[in-house]
Design an enzyme around this catalytic site. Sequence first.
Site, mmCIF file in Angstrom:
data_model
loop_
_atom_site.group_PDB
_atom_site.id
_atom_site.type_symbol
_atom_site.label_atom_id
_atom_site.label_comp_id
_atom_site.label_asym_id
_atom_site.label_seq_id
_atom_site.Cartn_x
_atom_site.Cartn_y
_atom_site.Cartn_z
ATOM 1 C CG ASP A 25 -6.197 1.041 0.360
ATOM 2 O OD1 ASP A 25 -5.338 1.765 0.372
ATOM 3 O OD2 ASP A 25 -6.091 -0.116 0.915
ATOM 4 N NE ARG A 60 -2.749 3.685 16.214
ATOM 5 C CZ ARG A 60 -2.013 3.264 15.011
ATOM 6 N NH1 ARG A 60 -1.500 4.279 14.270
ATOM 7 N NH2 ARG A 60 -2.242 2.163 14.434
ATOM 8 N N PRO A 61 1.689 2.742 18.428
ATOM 9 C CG PRO A 61 1.681 0.314 19.036
ATOM 10 C CD PRO A 61 0.858 1.732 19.686
ATOM 11 C CB SER A 62 2.977 2.217 12.853
ATOM 12 O OG SER A 62 2.770 1.406 11.400
ATOM 13 N NE ARG A 104 1.141 5.087 11.521
ATOM 14 C CZ ARG A 104 2.038 5.087 10.426
ATOM 15 N NH1 ARG A 104 2.960 6.105 10.215
ATOM 16 N NH2 ARG A 104 2.061 4.079 9.357
ATOM 17 C CB SER A 144 -0.878 -0.133 1.193
ATOM 18 O OG SER A 144 -1.631 0.855 1.038
ATOM 19 C CG ASP A 165 -2.905 4.016 -0.739
ATOM 20 O OD1 ASP A 165 -3.854 3.763 -1.687
ATOM 21 O OD2 ASP A 165 -2.948 3.460 0.283
ATOM 22 C CB ALA A 225 -7.579 11.547 9.479
ATOM 23 C CG ASN A 226 -5.339 6.906 6.933
ATOM 24 O OD1 ASN A 226 -6.470 6.682 6.411
ATOM 25 N ND2 ASN A 226 -4.607 5.864 7.458
HETATM 26 C C1 G16 Z 1 -3.458 0.285 6.656
HETATM 27 C C2 G16 Z 1 -4.952 0.128 7.325
HETATM 28 C C3 G16 Z 1 -5.547 1.509 7.550
HETATM 29 C C4 G16 Z 1 -4.562 2.208 8.675
HETATM 30 C C5 G16 Z 1 -3.242 2.263 7.826
HETATM 31 C C6 G16 Z 1 -2.042 3.105 8.812
HETATM 32 O O1 G16 Z 1 -3.730 1.126 5.430
HETATM 33 O O2 G16 Z 1 -5.570 -0.501 6.553
HETATM 34 O O3 G16 Z 1 -6.717 1.131 8.451
HETATM 35 O O4 G16 Z 1 -4.984 3.443 8.767
HETATM 36 O O5 G16 Z 1 -2.552 1.218 7.525
HETATM 37 O O6 G16 Z 1 -1.958 2.017 9.946
HETATM 38 P P1 G16 Z 1 -0.858 2.370 11.055
HETATM 39 O O7 G16 Z 1 -1.052 3.419 11.575
HETATM 40 O O8 G16 Z 1 -1.230 0.989 12.012
HETATM 41 O O9 G16 Z 1 0.466 1.741 10.278
HETATM 42 P P2 G16 Z 1 -3.117 0.954 4.072
HETATM 43 O O10 G16 Z 1 -3.619 2.004 2.983
HETATM 44 O O11 G16 Z 1 -1.311 1.007 4.137
HETATM 45 O O12 G16 Z 1 -3.506 -0.572 3.710
#
Ligand code: G16
Length: 547
Positions: A285, A500-502, A509, A68, A281, A376-377
């Site tokens: 998505d 929070r941890p990603s 993050r 992604s 992106d 928000a992203n």
């Molecule tokens: C994925 C998830 C999203 C999430 C994002 C970031 O998005 O599908 O729901 O907001 O990761 O997550 P994190 O902050 O835990 O890294 P994508 O677009 O990368 O598939």
Amino acid sequence: MSPLSTDTIQALSHVHAKPDNIRFQYGTAGFRTLGNILDSVLFRTGILAGLRSKKLDGQTIGVMVTASHNPEADNGVKLVDPYGEMLEASWEIYATKLANAPDLISALEDVIRDADIDLSKPSHVVYARDTRPSGPALVAALEDGLKVLNVDARDAGVTTTPILHYLVRAINTKGTKNSYGEDSEQGYFEKMTNAFKKLVAGRPPRDSLLIDCANGVGAKAAVELSEYLGDSLPITLENTDTTTPGVLNNMCGADFVKTTQKLPPSLANKLKPGQRGCSLDGDADRLMYFYLDERGQFRMLDGDKIATLVGSFIGELVKSAGLEDKIKVGSVQTAYANGASTKYLSERLPVRCVSTGVKHLHHAAENFDVGVYFEANGHGTVLFSPATTDRLREYQPSTPAQQTALEHLINLTLLINQAVGDALSDMLLVEVVLAHKNYTGIEWDSLYSDLPNRLVKVVVADRNAFQTEDAERRLVRPEGLQARIEELAHRYEGGRSFVRPSGTEDVVRVYAEAVIRTQADELAFRVAGLVYDTAGGDPARRPKEFL
Ligand code: G16
């Protein structure tokens, strides 16, 4: 129950050997890490997909190979359940267990026993990948995994994540009352664009929309989309290079726009003041809108702005159709939602806050008759419950105005990809609302003013040391850190910050907002500094702003 073909598994596990000293984790969006260490994970995920399908009586399971928004060198894989939703949470544990098992056969036997899987059942899988260079080799490993259980597999080729989700749902609902559409890319584009054309019929022509395709698979899909759209929406495609190494998501795309709050440099002389632009992106998505104001200043319209625009519009249509007593529209956000958007939405709709990750938002949105969820992203969609879809089909309006609103609602159920957040479908949805309201980006933006905010990544020794509660709004671990964050946030007017941890990158993050731009930035970098000092960050990757 047919036995597992252990000889085949052993031989293929040797070919797809698990690297030592690496622990894989099925996180927010499946497995995600450097593409060159994922071979064994893909092989094992292929077997798991077959098991999941057998468990569900041979329904088709989706497998998407993508990372992604992550850098091009990363890759990943996630499973898609039969209605296009994310893999059921209890199976994430099986995924992680298989990916890390030193003895794959005994781990498989455990999973088969624990999940009570009948191996004699059929299994069907559809899979796809994005444009990453590591994709073909990883798909080959996946295919070896699918062979282990003689899975009947369909290769959907190079396509977007939302199209793969659409295909899964279309295949599994074929010939039923809930048929989702033709199970082909053509079916996807036709369904969406036919609904779009009906929704904008009779509206004044729109000026051209500039689409930043992040040099990813969205470019391919957007080219096809433009053919189906014809002149119903003029679009200009930028950042469509899917072959030059290193350009995917680099200085462009939805994540770049959201995190830097800047126009991708490649669009600098292309976006005219007042013109609408948007970024996808790497797997299409997520969606971010933007425009340049009359002074040439960049203005971002993120997932929160999309949620407020779309949520209010659908609420108004429900009312115009005379259905406000029967259909409740609600909205779901995460802690990243701008405080101003939450205020705006709460004055119009019920709003819930859940943890980051589409699966959390999706499930929460299912509790409303119409659930509007956006992170928000820029990741999100709208869900119409099955009862609501039936109600719309059966409803007898009493006035022509109600009839028109009803038709719009029905067409929205066809335009919106309800399987998962879909940048292209969301983009058409936004364009419908803007056309109906006769809004430019400026009018849309003026519905409410975002509180200035900043998102910062901190590289730490172990992101798992960070644990949260209350939909990730509070840290429970490391102990004492939450109180210090709050103490800092209280020093700024409208200050709010969380950590929070990603789940998709090896970082922690930090989000902060405040009434004044410089204060939001200062709060974010001070909290980031606190995180860094508490958790021992990597000095080479210390965010410059707080050095
Ligand atoms: C994925 C998830 C999203 C999430 C994002 C970031 O998005 O599908 O729901 O907001 O990761 O997550 P994190 O902050 O835990 O890294 P994508 O677009 O990368 O598939």
